[in-house]
Each structure stands twice: as C-alpha cells, then as structure tokens.
Design a protein around this motif. Structure first.
Motif, PDB file in Angstrom:
ATOM      1  N   ILE A  44      48.381 -24.058 -30.868  1.00 32.02           N
ATOM      2  CA  ILE A  44      48.108 -24.802 -32.103  1.00 32.02           C
ATOM      3  C   ILE A  44      47.102 -24.025 -32.951  1.00 32.02           C
ATOM      4  CG2 ILE A  44      47.097 -26.910 -33.056  1.00 32.02           C
ATOM      5  CD1 ILE A  44      49.899 -27.299 -31.810  1.00 32.02           C
ATOM      6  N   SER A  45      46.154 -23.375 -32.294  1.00 28.31           N
ATOM      7  CA  SER A  45      45.124 -22.635 -33.031  1.00 28.31           C
ATOM      8  C   SER A  45      45.713 -21.543 -33.916  1.00 28.31           C
ATOM      9  CB  SER A  45      44.090 -22.054 -32.068  1.00 28.31           C
ATOM     10  OG  SER A  45      44.705 -21.152 -31.161  1.00 28.31           O
ATOM     11  N   ASP A  46      46.920 -21.078 -33.612  1.00 29.39           N
ATOM     12  CA  ASP A  46      47.574 -20.065 -34.450  1.00 29.39           C
ATOM     13  C   ASP A  46      47.938 -20.612 -35.827  1.00 29.39           C
ATOM     14  OD1 ASP A  46      47.456 -18.349 -32.318  1.00 29.39           O
ATOM     15  OD2 ASP A  46      49.598 -18.447 -31.853  1.00 29.39           O
ATOM     16  N   GLN A  78      42.334 -27.616 -23.919  1.00 27.12           N
ATOM     17  CA  GLN A  78      42.542 -26.198 -24.180  1.00 27.12           C
ATOM     18  C   GLN A  78      42.773 -26.089 -25.677  1.00 27.12           C
ATOM     19  OE1 GLN A  78      45.443 -23.960 -21.847  1.00 27.12           O
ATOM     20  NE2 GLN A  78      45.893 -22.778 -23.671  1.00 27.12           N
ATOM     21  N   CYS A  79      41.757 -25.626 -26.397  1.00 28.48           N
ATOM     22  CA  CYS A  79      41.783 -25.588 -27.862  1.00 28.48           C
ATOM     23  C   CYS A  79      42.601 -24.437 -28.412  1.00 28.48           C
ATOM     24  CB  CYS A  79      40.368 -25.461 -28.403  1.00 28.48           C
ATOM     25  SG  CYS A  79      39.239 -26.716 -27.809  1.00 28.48           S
ATOM     26  N   GLY A  80      42.674 -23.364 -27.669  1.00 33.64           N
ATOM     27  CA  GLY A  80      43.397 -22.224 -28.179  1.00 33.64           C
ATOM     28  C   GLY A  80      43.625 -21.162 -27.131  1.00 33.64           C
ATOM     29  N   TYR A  81      44.685 -20.427 -27.329  1.00 36.67           N
ATOM     30  CA  TYR A  81      45.033 -19.287 -26.486  1.00 36.67           C
ATOM     31  C   TYR A  81      45.102 -18.079 -27.402  1.00 36.67           C
ATOM     32  CZ  TYR A  81      47.298 -16.622 -22.771  1.00 36.67           C
ATOM     33  OH  TYR A  81      47.574 -15.698 -21.793  1.00 36.67           O
ATOM     34  N   ILE A  82      44.272 -17.087 -27.124  1.00 38.53           N
ATOM     35  CA  ILE A  82      44.193 -15.904 -27.976  1.00 38.53           C
ATOM     36  C   ILE A  82      44.755 -14.715 -27.207  1.00 38.53           C
ATOM     37  CG2 ILE A  82      42.658 -14.370 -29.258  1.00 38.53           C
ATOM     38  CD1 ILE A  82      40.745 -16.825 -29.467  1.00 38.53           C
ATOM     39  N   TYR A  83      45.864 -14.210 -27.696  1.00 36.07           N
ATOM     40  CA  TYR A  83      46.514 -13.077 -27.055  1.00 36.07           C
ATOM     41  C   TYR A  83      45.769 -11.800 -27.385  1.00 36.07           C
ATOM     42  CZ  TYR A  83      50.457 -16.253 -26.456  1.00 36.07           C
ATOM     43  OH  TYR A  83      51.248 -17.308 -26.115  1.00 36.07           O
ATOM     44  N   ASN A  84      45.608 -10.936 -26.404  1.00 31.78           N
ATOM     45  CA  ASN A  84      44.995  -9.637 -26.616  1.00 31.78           C
ATOM     46  C   ASN A  84      45.797  -8.855 -27.649  1.00 31.78           C
ATOM     47  OD1 ASN A  84      44.034  -7.012 -26.485  1.00 31.78           O
ATOM     48  ND2 ASN A  84      43.672  -7.094 -24.299  1.00 31.78           N
ATOM     49  N   SER A  85      47.077  -9.112 -27.737  1.00 27.09           N
ATOM     50  CA  SER A  85      47.933  -8.369 -28.666  1.00 27.09           C
ATOM     51  C   SER A  85      47.650  -8.709 -30.129  1.00 27.09           C
ATOM     52  CB  SER A  85      49.411  -8.631 -28.348  1.00 27.09           C
ATOM     53  OG  SER A  85      49.701 -10.009 -28.419  1.00 27.09           O
ATOM     54  N   TYR A  86      46.780  -9.702 -30.394  1.00 23.26           N
ATOM     55  CA  TYR A  86      46.402 -10.011 -31.773  1.00 23.26           C
ATOM     56  C   TYR A  86      45.501  -8.917 -32.349  1.00 23.26           C
ATOM     57  CZ  TYR A  86      47.907 -14.918 -31.290  1.00 23.26           C
ATOM     58  OH  TYR A  86      48.611 -16.060 -31.098  1.00 23.26           O
ATOM     59  N   ASP A  87      44.812  -8.174 -31.480  1.00 26.31           N
ATOM     60  CA  ASP A  87      43.894  -7.135 -31.945  1.00 26.31           C
ATOM     61  C   ASP A  87      44.606  -6.195 -32.913  1.00 26.31           C
ATOM     62  OD1 ASP A  87      41.993  -8.229 -30.338  1.00 26.31           O
ATOM     63  OD2 ASP A  87      42.106  -6.696 -28.785  1.00 26.31           O
ATOM     64  N   GLY A  88      43.962  -5.924 -34.032  1.00 24.13           N
ATOM     65  CA  GLY A  88      44.503  -4.985 -34.999  1.00 24.13           C
ATOM     66  C   GLY A  88      45.512  -5.586 -35.961  1.00 24.13           C
ATOM     67  N   HIS A  89      45.891  -6.821 -35.766  1.00 28.71           N
ATOM     68  CA  HIS A  89      46.842  -7.462 -36.674  1.00 28.71           C
ATOM     69  C   HIS A  89      46.093  -8.158 -37.809  1.00 28.71           C
ATOM     70  CE1 HIS A  89      50.483  -7.011 -34.209  1.00 28.71           C
ATOM     71  NE2 HIS A  89      49.637  -7.016 -33.210  1.00 28.71           N
ATOM     72  N   THR A  90      46.779  -8.399 -38.871  1.00 24.72           N
ATOM     73  CA  THR A  90      46.183  -9.186 -39.936  1.00 24.72           C
ATOM     74  C   THR A  90      46.055 -10.619 -39.458  1.00 24.72           C
ATOM     75  OG1 THR A  90      48.357  -9.560 -40.906  1.00 24.72           O
ATOM     76  CG2 THR A  90      47.065  -7.720 -41.789  1.00 24.72           C
ATOM     77  N   SER A  91      45.288 -11.387 -40.147  1.00 22.08           N
ATOM     78  CA  SER A  91      44.934 -12.736 -39.707  1.00 22.08           C
ATOM     79  C   SER A  91      46.159 -13.596 -39.415  1.00 22.08           C
ATOM     80  CB  SER A  91      44.094 -13.425 -40.787  1.00 22.08           C
ATOM     81  OG  SER A  91      43.884 -14.769 -40.443  1.00 22.08           O
ATOM     82  N   ILE A  92      46.219 -14.084 -38.209  1.00 23.37           N
ATOM     83  CA  ILE A  92      47.193 -15.108 -37.868  1.00 23.37           C
ATOM     84  C   ILE A  92      46.478 -16.462 -38.045  1.00 23.37           C
ATOM     85  CG2 ILE A  92      46.642 -15.046 -35.402  1.00 23.37           C
ATOM     86  CD1 ILE A  92      49.644 -15.588 -34.899  1.00 23.37           C
TER      87      ILE A  92
END
Length: 138
Positions: A44-46, A78-92
C-alpha cells in the motif's frame, strides 16, 4: 527451503481464524469490527502519493493510527514493504526514501526490519512495522 517454510506457516495457522476484508483503503476502517493481531498493508505504501497528494506521509501515518485502534494489545501493522530494487529509481512513493519517511515515521514508534529479498537473495528489503505498545499497569 520454500517448502519447509510453507509447512511451518501452515502448522502455525492451523486452527487460526483469518479474516480477509475487501474494501477500499479509505473505507477499510469502517469495515473493521474486531480486534486484530496483524494487519498487512505491505505494498500500500507504494501508492500513498496517489491517495494523498498533499502531506502524503503525515496522512498515511494518521491512517495507521486510525487502524491501530483495531489492534489487539500486542498487535502489529506492516505499514510498508520497501524493495531493495527501488534504489536508483525515480520516486514510486515518498515512503521508500529513508530520510523523508523517518522524519514522519519516527524510529521510536515505527520499527524497520531488514529482510532477505525474495527476488534477489543476496540483497535486503525492508519492512516498516507499527507495534501497538503495551500499556504498563499503574
């Protein structure tokens, strides 16, 4: 490894009631009529920037506090799950940026746990958790 984890989870859930509620995020609090041990909002945090386009993180934190009223005394969200693969991407979502998130979801109230990525087993993802605090007897 996956099969063993599945069997362990299946044993832990045996006899437990699982309550699945289908509702929009905004309507969800109106559909809660019990106390819950765990609320999984995971990804949901995405999407919070699409739900609240002003004061996104503050509004999401307020929302978590509304949901927390429906937790058992030791319940978690569980408020959010942050994937390591988000690094370097523009804001999701503003939620994925540690510095922005930690200003609102302060570490004294929200715990961050590094976990092994299910996609890339050599990297770490992050889970943000709200734990309802036990009140001490006076």
């Amino acid at each position: 490894m996956g099969e063993d984890n599945f069997k362990e989870l299946k044993n832990k859930l045996d006899g437990k009631e699982i309550n699945f509620i289908e509702a929009s995020l905004i309507d969800l609090p109106n559909n809660l009529n019990n106390l819950y041990d765990i609320m999984l909002l995971s990804n949901i945090s995405d999407s919070i920037n699409n739900i609240w386009n002003i004061n996104t993180l503050k509004n999401y934190k307020r929302y978590i506090h509304i949901l927390s009223k429906h937790l058992n005394k030791e319940g978690i969200i569980q408020c959010g799950y942050i994937y390591n693969s988000y690094d370097g991407h523009t804001s999701i979502s503003d939620f994925v940026y540690d510095e922005r998130r930690r200003k609102v979801f302060t570490p004294n109230e929200f715990k961050e746990r590094d976990i092994t990525s299910y996609q890339f087993h050599s990297s770490k993802d992050k889970v943000i958790i709200y734990e309802k605090k036990r009140r001490k007897a006076s």
